[in-house]
Scaffold this active site. Structure first.
Site, PDB file in Angstrom:
ATOM      1  N   HIS A  68      30.597 -23.933 -18.786  1.00 63.35           N
ATOM      2  CA  HIS A  68      29.235 -24.247 -18.345  1.00 63.35           C
ATOM      3  C   HIS A  68      29.151 -24.397 -16.834  1.00 63.35           C
ATOM      4  CE1 HIS A  68      29.754 -28.716 -17.772  1.00 63.35           C
ATOM      5  NE2 HIS A  68      30.641 -28.588 -18.732  1.00 63.35           N
ATOM      6  N   ASP A 185      34.277 -30.280 -13.646  1.00 60.16           N
ATOM      7  CA  ASP A 185      33.668 -30.182 -14.969  1.00 60.16           C
ATOM      8  C   ASP A 185      32.291 -29.554 -14.770  1.00 60.16           C
ATOM      9  OD1 ASP A 185      32.586 -30.596 -17.509  1.00 60.16           O
ATOM     10  OD2 ASP A 185      32.229 -32.727 -17.165  1.00 60.16           O
ATOM     11  N   GLU A 219      24.886 -27.660 -20.851  1.00 60.53           N
ATOM     12  CA  GLU A 219      25.957 -28.357 -21.564  1.00 60.53           C
ATOM     13  C   GLU A 219      25.934 -29.854 -21.313  1.00 60.53           C
ATOM     14  OE1 GLU A 219      29.856 -30.081 -22.548  1.00 60.53           O
ATOM     15  OE2 GLU A 219      28.800 -30.082 -20.625  1.00 60.53           O
ATOM     16  N   GLU A 220      25.620 -30.259 -20.087  1.00 62.02           N
ATOM     17  CA  GLU A 220      25.691 -31.674 -19.740  1.00 62.02           C
ATOM     18  C   GLU A 220      24.656 -32.523 -20.476  1.00 62.02           C
ATOM     19  OE1 GLU A 220      28.005 -33.137 -18.432  1.00 62.02           O
ATOM     20  OE2 GLU A 220      29.044 -31.802 -17.052  1.00 62.02           O
ATOM     21  N   HIS A 319      33.408 -37.112 -14.306  1.00 56.74           N
ATOM     22  CA  HIS A 319      32.031 -37.540 -14.030  1.00 56.74           C
ATOM     23  C   HIS A 319      31.945 -38.484 -12.845  1.00 56.74           C
ATOM     24  CE1 HIS A 319      29.783 -36.265 -17.942  1.00 56.74           C
ATOM     25  NE2 HIS A 319      30.612 -35.330 -17.510  1.00 56.74           N
TER      26      HIS A 319
END
Length: 342
Positions: A68, A185, A219-220, A319
């Protein structure tokens, strides 16, 4: 063969493009151009996901690989009377790490203003609770780099509720091989999949089956790959490996996730990946991530009739201020390569 410098250079360029979840158009446009320059045809779904198809030796079977391009971010919740901006989260950023970060405010007509994310008690010389105040989303504001003194001044700039706020990734690559940046990420895995596409084209070798590469954009917030092409019967999500507590994964390994918050991944496919890692003598770890979901989770929840698995490079401080190592990128690349060759 893993081309480290090329992959890291592409990753740095991708990280420089703001793509908070819901505002990934520029990153998808960049990816689309990069993949087409390699020599592939692409399609963009109505949702905004980029799909790249690769013909395999067995044209009756199609496997998917996903990563993503959307990242964590923020959005303007309201404009305050003093000209600062209150915020709401996009995804799950670790908000205490945002205090003091530079950011871009992106308006609906694509003007970009800079600013700084600050605590509501930003000065130790003024506020008695400056060092103790919680850095949750309700106690953080954006101070805009413009001469604004009230709500009306901000509105005259064209800033309004619902505008996206993207914060600085702070990309650094050290001589010792560490890649430090927000949004590894999952842009690290996006870069790896692009490197795989480039390898296939340069080598002129077909993968064992048809492949569809899915670069997703939501996606998040949980629904990035909720829809996938119907001919896909097996999906490998390439995301990140978590580090900490009782987990085996480190910043130097490829993570193979056996189970996350959505439940266990396919037994046979996960076992194959473990065996591939052993055969290739890769540094790998098998772990369980109880507070994690992936594009494969979303596809399964969306009703896809598939086998699904999840791998990715080990990423520390997920994150927050993330870090990985080029060894983790290499191990992940080699596992993907082994997967598509078998």
């Amino acid at each position: 063969m893993f081309k480290q410098e090329e992959t890291v250079s592409f990753l740095k360029e991708l990280l420089s493009i703001n793509s908070p979840t819901g505002y990934a158009t520029n990153a998808i446009r960049f990816l689309k151009s990069a993949v087409e320059n390699i020599g592939y045809e692409t399609e963009v779904t109505p949702k905004g996901n980029l799909i790249v198809s690769v013909e395999g030796e067995d044209t009756n079977a199609t496997r998917g690989l996903s990563a993503h391009v959307d990242t964590l971010g923020l959005m303007v919740r309201s404009i305050n009377s003093d000209g600062t901006l209150s915020l709401t989260k996009l995804g799950g950023p670790l908000t205490p790490t945002l205090d003091g970060e530079y950011c871009d405010i992106i308006t609906r007509d694509d003007k970009v203003y800079t600013g700084t994310i600050l605590s509501k008690s930003p000065s130790i010389h003024v506020f008695k609770d400056a060092s103790k105040k919680e850095r949750d989303i309700d106690n953080l504001v954006v101070k805009i780099d413009e001469r604004v003194e009230n709500k009306e001044d901000v509105q005259k700039l064209g800033i309004q509720n619902g505008d996206f706020v993207a914060y600085d990734p702070k990309v650094t690559v050290t001589e010792s091989g560490f890649v430090k940046s927000r949004f590894l990420d999952d842009k690290a895995s996006v870069a790896l999949l692009v490197s795989i596409l480039k390898m296939l084209k340069e080598n002129g070798v077909k993968p064992k089956t048809n492949l569809k590469f899915i670069f997703s954009t939501y996606e998040e917030v949980g629904h990035g790959a909720a829809w996938i092409p119907e001919d896909i019967t097996e999906l490998l999500a390439v995301d990140m490996g978590c580090i900490g507590l009782d987990l085996e994964c480190t910043e130097y390994e490829v993570s193979i996730c056996a189970k996350d918050s959505s439940g266990p991944y396919d037994y046979e496919l996960t076992t194959k990946l473990i065996n591939f890692a052993k055969e290739a003598e890769l540094n790998y770890a098998v772990d369980i991530y109880p507070m994690y979901g992936s594009d494969a989770s979303a596809a399964l929840a969306g009703g896809a009739n598939i086998r699904a698995a999840l791998i990715g490079p080990g990423v520390a401080s997920s994150h927050g201020m993330e870090r990985t190592h080029v060894d983790a990128l290499k191990n992940t690349f080699e596992l993907i390569k082994k997967y598509i060759e078998n």
